[in-house]
Design a protein around this motif. Structure first.
Motif, PDB file in Angstrom:
ATOM      1  N   ALA A 246       0.722  -1.368  -0.091  1.00 15.82           N
ATOM      2  CA  ALA A 246       0.074   0.053   0.110  1.00 15.82           C
ATOM      3  C   ALA A 246       0.799   1.180   0.004  1.00 15.82           C
ATOM      4  CB  ALA A 246      -0.916   0.018   1.258  1.00 15.82           C
ATOM      5  N   GLY A 247       2.117   1.170   0.457  1.00 17.95           N
ATOM      6  CA  GLY A 247       2.964   2.392   0.556  1.00 17.95           C
ATOM      7  C   GLY A 247       3.728   2.598  -0.758  1.00 17.95           C
ATOM      8  N   ILE A 248       3.732   1.601  -1.873  1.00  9.64           N
ATOM      9  CA  ILE A 248       4.535   1.533  -2.933  1.00  9.64           C
ATOM     10  C   ILE A 248       3.719   2.215  -3.891  1.00  9.64           C
ATOM     11  CG2 ILE A 248       6.052   0.587  -4.430  1.00  9.64           C
ATOM     12  CD1 ILE A 248       6.480  -1.557  -2.187  1.00  9.64           C
ATOM     13  N   THR A 249       4.065   3.566  -4.451  1.00  5.26           N
ATOM     14  CA  THR A 249       3.355   4.064  -5.568  1.00  5.26           C
ATOM     15  C   THR A 249       4.071   4.062  -6.892  1.00  5.26           C
ATOM     16  OG1 THR A 249       4.391   6.309  -5.075  1.00  5.26           O
ATOM     17  CG2 THR A 249       2.214   5.755  -4.035  1.00  5.26           C
ATOM     18  N   SER A 250       3.575   4.242  -7.892  1.00 10.01           N
ATOM     19  CA  SER A 250       4.276   4.103  -9.243  1.00 10.01           C
ATOM     20  C   SER A 250       5.526   5.230  -9.420  1.00 10.01           C
ATOM     21  CB  SER A 250       3.236   4.325 -10.606  1.00 10.01           C
ATOM     22  OG  SER A 250       2.822   5.734 -10.467  1.00 10.01           O
TER      23      SER A 250
END
Length: 334
Positions: free
Chosen positions: A93-97
């Protein structure tokens, strides 16, 4: 991932062989899974180490057993393991593109705008329709028709799953099932097979996980509640609209599985002149099971029963087997 590794590699490693020849029933997003794993290792401690030796991709072998071996599908998962699974969702959930700089191979049209959960699901429906159903119609069109699966079922599916709420996108594993979760000798959880990873709706990752895991009902309810608290604490709104949208995403998974399981099941039948009746029956019951589950989402008002399915599968086998001699030991339904 480390650069060209040498004598410093110790312990047991396995060769990561490309599997491009396998039929793809799910969209691939990243061009090289090993590059994604190399970048994620600094963010997640559940990925076995990857390295390169003499141009060969390696991954450290985890001494342990799959979760499926320890706790088969349909059975409860120990709470200590469930907590580690939730930790995986927390990290994802904490890793974005913008935080992952790995080249992608999926087309831009297949990348929904940030937060557009409806657009994200539409592209998945399109993939199933175009790359699974239509792409295999030459070999399976008559079988699908015999199973009363018509092309307009995808329009029904779109109406059935329409109206998803917006949620902030994050990295998804998209294949978190019991055989991709390894428990080592110290009861630590490891996650393998990231080839389906993509950026998208976090609720889709939960739906896929629930569909594949087959938790007991009470444990599934508990996991959903704990998942909500976990992902919302990382990025507010990650579980927005879950009560209405989770059933829609599960409906898509049931519909998707119908096409993939029909193709996989029939391809498991022998190509020779004899067909074992027990194997034919096993495929028949599998197809019947997924057909019933997908009937609602796909608008299949009158799906065939087991005898009709067995006859349809047998006809498919007789049409496609490589041996030109007659049916040999194969037997029809009855």
């Amino acid at each position: 991932m480390s650069p060209e590794a040498g004598a410093e590699l110790q312990g047991r490693w396995k060769i990561r062989e490309p599997r491009d020849r396998l039929l793809h029933f799910d969209r691939r997003c990243f061009k090289a899974e090993e590059l994604l794993l190399g970048e994620l290792q600094s963010r997640m401690d559940v990925i076995p180490e990857v390295a390169r030796l003499g141009g060969v991709e390696l991954q450290r072998f985890v001494e342990g057993a799959t979760l499926g071996e320890l706790h088969p599908s349909g059975g409860a998962v120990p709470d200590e393991v469930l907590g580690q699974i939730l930790d995986v969702f927390r990290a994802l959930a904490g890793i974005t593109s913008g935080q992952v700089h790995v080249e992608r191979k999926c087309e831009h049209k297949d990348r929904a705008m940030e937060g557009d959960s409806a657009g994200f699901l539409e592209r998945l429906v399109c993939f199933t329709e175009e790359k699974v159903y239509e792409a295999n119609s030459a070999d399976y069109g008559r079988l699908f028709a015999d199973l009363r699966i018509e092309p307009d079922c995808f329009q029904y599916l779109r109406k059935h799953v329409a109206g998803l709420r917006e949620r902030p996108f994050c990295l998804l594993h998209a294949d978190l099932h019991r055989e991709n979760l390894i428990i080592d000798e110290k009861r630590k959880l490891w996650v393998i097979d990231w080839e389906l990873a993509m950026f998208g709706d976090p609720l889709y990752d939960l739906a896929t996980h629930l569909y594949l895991m087959r938790y007991p009902e009470n444990q599934e309810r508990s996991l959903i509640e704990r998942w909500r608290g976990t992902v919302d604490a990382v990025r507010e709104g990650s579980s927005e609209g879950w009560r209405e949208d989770l059933p829609k995403l599960l409906a898509y998974k049931r519909a998707q599985s119908l096409f993939t399981d029909v193709i996989r099941g029939t391809q498991s039948l022998p190509a020779g002149r004899r067909l074992d009746r027990r194997r034919l029956r096993a495929v028949t019951w599998k197809v019947w099971d997924v057909l019933r589950a997908a009937a609602g989402p796909l608008g299949l008002a009158d799906p065939p029963g087991p005898l009709e399915i067995e006859a349809a599968v047998l006809r498919w086998w007789r049409r496609t087997r490589t041996d030109p001699v007659g049916a040999g030991g194969a037997t029809g339904p009855g």
